[in-house]
Design a protein around this motif. Structure first.
Motif, PDB file in Angstrom:
ATOM      1  N   LEU A 331     -70.228   0.427   0.082  1.00  0.00           N
ATOM      2  CA  LEU A 331     -69.165   0.264  -0.910  1.00  0.00           C
ATOM      3  C   LEU A 331     -68.699  -1.188  -1.044  1.00  0.00           C
ATOM      4  O   LEU A 331     -68.200  -1.587  -2.097  1.00  0.00           O
ATOM      5  N   GLU A 332     -68.850  -1.990   0.003  1.00  0.00           N
ATOM      6  CA  GLU A 332     -68.517  -3.414  -0.118  1.00  0.00           C
ATOM      7  C   GLU A 332     -69.493  -4.097  -1.066  1.00  0.00           C
ATOM      8  O   GLU A 332     -69.103  -4.948  -1.868  1.00  0.00           O
ATOM      9  N   ASP A 333     -70.780  -3.705  -0.977  1.00  0.00           N
ATOM     10  CA  ASP A 333     -71.778  -4.252  -1.907  1.00  0.00           C
ATOM     11  C   ASP A 333     -71.465  -3.822  -3.342  1.00  0.00           C
ATOM     12  O   ASP A 333     -71.575  -4.612  -4.285  1.00  0.00           O
ATOM     13  N   MET A 373     -63.151  -0.232 -14.373  1.00  0.00           N
ATOM     14  CA  MET A 373     -63.775  -1.065 -13.345  1.00  0.00           C
ATOM     15  C   MET A 373     -62.733  -1.606 -12.368  1.00  0.00           C
ATOM     16  O   MET A 373     -62.941  -1.609 -11.154  1.00  0.00           O
ATOM     17  N   LYS A 374     -61.611  -2.060 -12.908  1.00  0.00           N
ATOM     18  CA  LYS A 374     -60.537  -2.574 -12.045  1.00  0.00           C
ATOM     19  C   LYS A 374     -59.997  -1.476 -11.138  1.00  0.00           C
ATOM     20  O   LYS A 374     -59.650  -1.721  -9.983  1.00  0.00           O
ATOM     21  N   ARG A 375     -59.947  -0.252 -11.675  1.00  0.00           N
ATOM     22  CA  ARG A 375     -59.480   0.882 -10.884  1.00  0.00           C
ATOM     23  C   ARG A 375     -60.434   1.157  -9.722  1.00  0.00           C
ATOM     24  O   ARG A 375     -60.016   1.423  -8.595  1.00  0.00           O
ATOM     25  N   LEU A 376     -61.741   1.047 -10.002  1.00  0.00           N
ATOM     26  CA  LEU A 376     -62.724   1.270  -8.945  1.00  0.00           C
ATOM     27  C   LEU A 376     -62.585   0.226  -7.837  1.00  0.00           C
ATOM     28  O   LEU A 376     -62.650   0.543  -6.649  1.00  0.00           O
ATOM     29  N   VAL A 377     -62.387  -1.042  -8.243  1.00  0.00           N
ATOM     30  CA  VAL A 377     -62.214  -2.114  -7.253  1.00  0.00           C
ATOM     31  C   VAL A 377     -60.959  -1.862  -6.419  1.00  0.00           C
ATOM     32  O   VAL A 377     -60.961  -2.040  -5.196  1.00  0.00           O
ATOM     33  N   ALA A 378     -59.877  -1.430  -7.082  1.00  0.00           N
ATOM     34  CA  ALA A 378     -58.626  -1.150  -6.360  1.00  0.00           C
ATOM     35  C   ALA A 378     -58.819  -0.030  -5.341  1.00  0.00           C
ATOM     36  O   ALA A 378     -58.306  -0.097  -4.210  1.00  0.00           O
ATOM     37  N   ILE A 379     -59.575   1.004  -5.711  1.00  0.00           N
ATOM     38  CA  ILE A 379     -59.832   2.119  -4.785  1.00  0.00           C
ATOM     39  C   ILE A 379     -60.607   1.628  -3.559  1.00  0.00           C
ATOM     40  O   ILE A 379     -60.256   1.934  -2.415  1.00  0.00           O
ATOM     41  N   ALA A 403     -55.969   7.030  -2.355  1.00  0.00           N
ATOM     42  CA  ALA A 403     -55.431   7.219  -3.704  1.00  0.00           C
ATOM     43  C   ALA A 403     -54.022   6.633  -3.810  1.00  0.00           C
ATOM     44  O   ALA A 403     -53.687   5.934  -4.774  1.00  0.00           O
ATOM     45  N   ALA A 404     -53.185   6.895  -2.797  1.00  0.00           N
ATOM     46  CA  ALA A 404     -51.814   6.370  -2.804  1.00  0.00           C
ATOM     47  C   ALA A 404     -51.820   4.845  -2.747  1.00  0.00           C
ATOM     48  O   ALA A 404     -51.049   4.177  -3.442  1.00  0.00           O
ATOM     49  N   GLY A 405     -52.705   4.282  -1.929  1.00  0.00           N
ATOM     50  CA  GLY A 405     -52.762   2.821  -1.783  1.00  0.00           C
ATOM     51  C   GLY A 405     -53.265   2.103  -3.018  1.00  0.00           C
ATOM     52  O   GLY A 405     -52.929   0.937  -3.246  1.00  0.00           O
ATOM     53  N   SER A 406     -54.067   2.789  -3.825  1.00  0.00           N
ATOM     54  CA  SER A 406     -54.642   2.150  -5.021  1.00  0.00           C
ATOM     55  C   SER A 406     -53.933   2.561  -6.304  1.00  0.00           C
ATOM     56  O   SER A 406     -54.313   2.120  -7.398  1.00  0.00           O
ATOM     57  N   GLY A 407     -52.907   3.426  -6.180  1.00  0.00           N
ATOM     58  CA  GLY A 407     -52.181   3.868  -7.361  1.00  0.00           C
ATOM     59  C   GLY A 407     -53.001   4.779  -8.259  1.00  0.00           C
ATOM     60  O   GLY A 407     -52.822   4.782  -9.476  1.00  0.00           O
ATOM     61  N   LEU A 417     -66.711   8.256  -5.233  1.00  0.00           N
ATOM     62  CA  LEU A 417     -67.634   8.596  -4.157  1.00  0.00           C
ATOM     63  C   LEU A 417     -68.879   9.297  -4.701  1.00  0.00           C
ATOM     64  O   LEU A 417     -69.997   9.064  -4.206  1.00  0.00           O
ATOM     65  N   LYS A 418     -68.698  10.119  -5.724  1.00  0.00           N
ATOM     66  CA  LYS A 418     -69.848  10.795  -6.327  1.00  0.00           C
ATOM     67  C   LYS A 418     -70.759   9.781  -7.021  1.00  0.00           C
ATOM     68  O   LYS A 418     -71.997   9.827  -6.875  1.00  0.00           O
TER      69      LYS A 418
END
Length: 451
Positions: A331-333, A373-379, A403-407, A417-418
């Motif tokens: 996920l870091e990649d 995309m920004k939401r994915l990075v935040a997650i 989910a709570a940490g990324s809003g 994850l899928k």
């Protein structure tokens, strides 16, 4: 930019390509569609008339009538005439003069001159390796001088101090003299916004121009002003020896009429497009590439240039080495690749440069967006290092915390994850020698942000 015009012209082009032969009737219908598309894009009426007349003249010539594929031949004519309308080729800044090369900026109030000065200063420093000094001769707008001072610091160029009680002519002369003494290469001079009907203000900028004799005099105009932008450019061109135009806020202009009209009306080239708020959101105006984008042919050359400029080579080599050693794509990649796309202007900017994307249904294009995309990075940023490296450990309570940490919602985490699991499978196929075609087949429908 050009969204509305592009959709209309691409629909017309699609119908044309299917024509086995051209008749007077389908030619009349095609030209009517082209005319209406241009007028709706707020292109100046004289420009529309000249453009359509030129297409009609060439379409009735031998290059179309004797073609085995007359529909495609006419599409090429439309493309070529769009290129000619916008200037043929990119006109770069002429900074080859004896240092310091002076660039003067002029334009209406609120057109974005000050931010354009900073963007261009950054571009000259980074791309051409030249030393740059900027100054503000805007003694009327409150905080104009302070704004440019801060921007100059942010983009890493020199700033020549000025005060509101000075004359603009004295500020400009002082900046050029300071650059000469310090052996700097380029001086960029910001001026106050002014209406072309304000005679006193126009005389003032004429005096500034006469005092410093700039090698470039750029007219900065808001592309969303449409026909007003063209009228203002024409008036400033009559008052000053302009060498080029910069169209700002092009990312917010869905019509594009100013870009298609300014060159024809003033005879002066569009040199740059402002495409966002970021310090690097300024791109050279290439008529051929813009014409290709309008007609849905993509702009792969600009895409390659942006990738080369923004790519983190060390990061890419690290990822390649990881694959060679048989280690998985984590996920870091994934986050690094998403951020790379953001540095290239976001996925919407990438899509508009890819050939054929205009033929996708609007709903499909809308599913892949920069906000997602920004939401994915935040997650991903809300995960622990261990969770990014081994996402299999992410279960119920961890999902709720992420989910709570990324809003976001737990469903968003599940979707990410899928998607990531599908991408991992594609990477494994590639390592097994599946090849590019198998990878593309596996990626179909699985772009970041798609449901």
């Amino acid at each position: 930019m050009f969204d509305n015009l592009s959709q209309r012209l691409q629909a017309t082009v699609k119908r044309l390509r299917g024509q086995g032969r051209l008749t007077e009737e389908n030619m009349r219908e095609t030209l009517r569609e082209v005319r209406m598309a241009l007028l709706e894009a707020d292109v100046a009426v004289p420009v529309v008339k000249a453009f359509v007349d030129r297409i009609r003249e060439r379409a009735l010539g031998q290059e179309v009538l004797t073609s085995l594929t007359p529909g495609q031949a006419l599409v090429k004519i439309v493309h070529d005439e769009l290129v000619a309308l916008m200037g043929g080729a990119n006109d770069a800044l002429d900074l080859a003069a004896r240092p310091p090369a002076v660039v003067l900026f002029a334009g209406l109030q609120g057109s974005g001159k000050t931010t354009t000065v900073a963007k261009l200063a950054r571009r000259i420093r980074e791309r051409e390796g030249k030393s740059v000094l900027v100054t503000s001769a805007d003694v009327y707008r409150p905080a104009a001088i302070e704004q440019l001072r801060k921007l100059a610091h942010a983009v890493g160029v020199e700033f020549h101090e000025s005060r509101a009680d000075q004359r603009p002519v004295d500020i400009a002369r002082g900046a050029v003299e300071a650059a000469r003494k310090r052996l700097l290469d380029v001086v960029l001079i910001d001026t106050a916004g002014r209406l072309h009907v304000d005679q006193a203000m126009m005389e003032e900028i004429k005096a500034v121009h006469a005092a410093i004799q700039p090698v470039e005099t750029l007219f900065v105009v808001d592309s969303m002003a449409g026909q007003d932008a063209v009228n203002a450019a024409e008036a400033f061109n009559a008052a000053l020896p302009l060498t080029g135009v910069v169209l700002t806020k092009a990312d917010g202009d869905a019509r594009g009429g100013a870009a298609l009209s300014v060159r024809h009306v003033t005879g002066k080239p569009i040199k740059f497009l402002g495409v966002g708020e970021a310090p690097d959101a300024l791109e050279p105006f290439h008529p051929e590439r813009i014409a290709s984008r309008i007609l849905g042919m993509g702009d792969v050359l600009t895409l390659v240039e942006e990738a080369h400029r923004t790519a983190d080579k060390q990061q890419a080599e690290k990822l390649a080495e990881k694959f060679r050693k048989g280690k998985g794509f984590d996920l870091e990649d994934f986050r690094d690749q998403l951020q790379q796309m953001q540095r290239m202007g976001g996925i919407s900017s990438l899509l508009e440069k890819l050939p054929g994307v205009g033929e996708l249904p609007a709903g499909a294009r809308d599913q892949v967006n920069d906000a997602q995309m920004k939401r994915l990075v935040a997650i991903i940023n809300s995960m622990t290092p261990r969770e990014r490296r081994a996402p299999d450990v992410i279960k119920g309570s961890r999902k709720r915390r992420i989910a709570a940490g990324s809003g976001t919602q737990v469903q968003d985490v599940n979707r990410l994850l899928k998607q990531f699991d599908q991408m991992q499978r594609v990477m494994k196929q590639m390592r097994k020698g599946g090849g590019l075609q198998r990878m593309l087949a596996g990626m179909r429908g699985k772009l970041p942000g798609a449901p």
